[in-house]
Design a protein around this motif. Structure first.
Motif, short mmCIF file in Angstrom:
data_model
loop_
_atom_site.label_atom_id
_atom_site.label_comp_id
_atom_site.label_asym_id
_atom_site.label_seq_id
_atom_site.Cartn_x
_atom_site.Cartn_y
_atom_site.Cartn_z
N LYS A 168 0.84 -1.21 0.00
CA LYS A 168 0.00 0.00 0.00
C LYS A 168 0.87 1.25 0.00
O LYS A 168 0.58 2.23 -0.72
CB LYS A 168 -0.92 -0.01 1.23
N ALA A 169 1.94 1.24 0.80
CA ALA A 169 2.83 2.40 0.86
C ALA A 169 3.49 2.65 -0.49
O ALA A 169 3.63 3.81 -0.93
CB ALA A 169 3.90 2.17 1.93
N LEU A 170 3.87 1.58 -1.17
CA LEU A 170 4.51 1.71 -2.48
C LEU A 170 3.54 2.25 -3.52
O LEU A 170 3.88 3.14 -4.32
CB LEU A 170 5.06 0.35 -2.93
N ILE A 171 2.31 1.75 -3.49
CA ILE A 171 1.29 2.22 -4.43
C ILE A 171 0.96 3.69 -4.17
O ILE A 171 0.84 4.50 -5.10
CB ILE A 171 0.01 1.36 -4.32
N TYR A 173 2.92 5.89 -2.81
CA TYR A 173 4.08 6.68 -3.22
C TYR A 173 4.02 7.00 -4.71
O TYR A 173 4.21 8.15 -5.12
CB TYR A 173 5.37 5.93 -2.89
N TYR A 174 3.75 5.99 -5.52
CA TYR A 174 3.70 6.23 -6.96
C TYR A 174 2.48 7.05 -7.36
O TYR A 174 2.52 7.82 -8.33
CB TYR A 174 3.70 4.88 -7.71
N PHE A 175 1.38 6.91 -6.60
CA PHE A 175 0.19 7.71 -6.90
C PHE A 175 0.47 9.19 -6.65
O PHE A 175 0.15 10.05 -7.46
CB PHE A 175 -0.98 7.25 -6.03
N ILE A 176 1.12 9.49 -5.50
CA ILE A 176 1.46 10.88 -5.18
C ILE A 176 2.46 11.42 -6.19
O ILE A 176 2.35 12.56 -6.67
CB ILE A 176 2.03 10.97 -3.75
N ASP A 177 3.43 10.59 -6.53
CA ASP A 177 4.46 11.00 -7.49
C ASP A 177 3.83 11.33 -8.84
O ASP A 177 4.20 12.32 -9.49
CB ASP A 177 5.50 9.88 -7.64
N SER A 191 7.85 1.06 -13.63
CA SER A 191 8.68 1.08 -12.43
C SER A 191 7.89 0.62 -11.21
O SER A 191 8.39 -0.13 -10.37
CB SER A 191 9.22 2.49 -12.20
N GLN A 192 6.62 1.07 -11.13
CA GLN A 192 5.77 0.66 -10.02
C GLN A 192 5.55 -0.85 -10.03
O GLN A 192 5.67 -1.52 -9.00
CB GLN A 192 4.41 1.36 -10.09
N SER A 193 5.25 -1.42 -11.18
CA SER A 193 5.02 -2.86 -11.31
C SER A 193 6.28 -3.64 -10.94
O SER A 193 6.21 -4.67 -10.26
CB SER A 193 4.60 -3.22 -12.74
N GLN A 194 7.42 -3.12 -11.38
CA GLN A 194 8.68 -3.79 -11.10
C GLN A 194 9.00 -3.78 -9.60
O GLN A 194 9.42 -4.79 -9.03
CB GLN A 194 9.81 -3.10 -11.88
N GLN A 195 8.78 -2.64 -8.96
CA GLN A 195 9.03 -2.53 -7.53
C GLN A 195 8.10 -3.44 -6.72
O GLN A 195 8.51 -4.07 -5.74
CB GLN A 195 8.87 -1.07 -7.06
N LEU A 196 6.84 -3.52 -7.16
CA LEU A 196 5.89 -4.41 -6.48
C LEU A 196 6.32 -5.87 -6.62
O LEU A 196 6.20 -6.67 -5.68
CB LEU A 196 4.48 -4.22 -7.06
#
Length: 292
Positions: A168-171, A173-177, A191-196
């Motif tokens: 959730k924190a990662l998602i 982060y990318y949403f805010i970004d 990048s988001q998919s890769q990090q997840l």
């Protein structure tokens, strides 16, 4: 000679065959299972068990034995009735009856910790030290497995909660970004998919120690296929479970089960290296206690 697959199949192959035999035996037992007793009879037997428990707490052992015996007469396929009566016999030091009741209970429930424990004590009383130790080791292994099972369940729950929080924190982060950027790019989505994916790999790796798999062949007895408790090595260099090999030497003949070379009990040497390896494996893989 012991590497010849035609003379001695691999442990994995033998485990497969044993599994097939056990499944066949289970089907046979299911087919031969007794018809269920009427609910009224089962209820009466359960009340007799409760009466027996009450008598036992008051140390009225004779009355408790009578109550459990009546319960057994009504419902002979309930393991706890047999172990409860065995406990009364244990209090009275009637060890032969303890052994008989515990063996019957284990026929009904092979995982009964109470039955294994009291059977172990009964065997020690009649100086069958090897058999007694074997039964008590089963109790210890069962207790260790239950301890691992409880700890594993708690770890899995904490790990899952942490994983959800991190994802959730990662998602977020990318949403805010993305909301702060003028344009949301495919590169950011990738990048988001890769990090997840990386995050999930980390958590899957963390969960591996609590995921049951196969015990390495070199930690298992070639006869029982189970993980070693007391490994001994023969002059031919093959390691076996001590109690099982001694039983073979006594009942089958004084020869190595694999190489067929002559073998005497005094030639067996403790394999301390394998024993330490087993203990290290069990420390990191508590699920393996179920196989020991």
């Amino acid at each position: 000679m012991d590497n010849d697959p035609f003379l001695f199949p691999s442990i994995r192959e033998r485990r497969k065959r044993r599994g097939e035999r056990e499944r066949g035996a289970a089907k046979g037992r299911a087919a031969m299972a007794p018809l269920p007793v009427p609910a009224s009879v089962a209820k009466q037997a359960e009340q007799l068990k409760q009466d027996g428990n009450s008598y036992f707490k008051k140390e009225r052992l004779g009355a408790a034995i009578d109550a459990y015996t009546e319960a057994i007469t009504l419902c002979p396929d309930v393991a706890i009735y047999w172990t409860n009566r065995a406990l009364c016999y244990r209090k009275r030091n009637e060890w032969k009856k303890v052994e008989e009741d515990c063996r019957r209970a284990l026929q009904l429930d092979s995982n009964s910790v109470k039955a294994h424990y009291m059977l172990g004590l009964a065997l020690l009383e009649k100086h069958d030290y090897s058999g007694g130790i074997k039964e008590l080791e089963k109790v210890l292994s069962r207790a260790k497995y239950m301890e691992w099972e409880d700890s594993s369940s708690k770890r899995a729950s904490r790990l899952q909660n942490l994983r959800e929080v991190c994802e959730k924190a990662l998602i977020d982060y990318y949403f805010i970004d993305a909301s702060e950027a003028e344009d949301s790019s495919k590169e950011s989505d990738h990048s988001q998919s890769q990090q997840l994916e990386y995050l999930r790999e980390v958590f899957n790796k963390a969960a591996q120690a609590d995921t049951p798999s196969e015990v390495p062949d070199h930690l298992c007895c070639k006869i029982t296929l189970d993980i070693f408790r007391d490994p001994v090595i023969t002059p031919s260099g093959i390691t076996y479970e001590r109690a099982v090999l001694l039983d073979h030497l006594q009942k089958v003949g004084k020869f190595d089960p694999v190489t067929r070379e002559l073998l005497e009990p005094h030639q067996l040497v403790p394999n301390l290296a394998i024993k330490e390896a087993v203990q290290a494996f069990l420390r990191d893989h508590g699920w393996a206690y179920k196989m020991s």
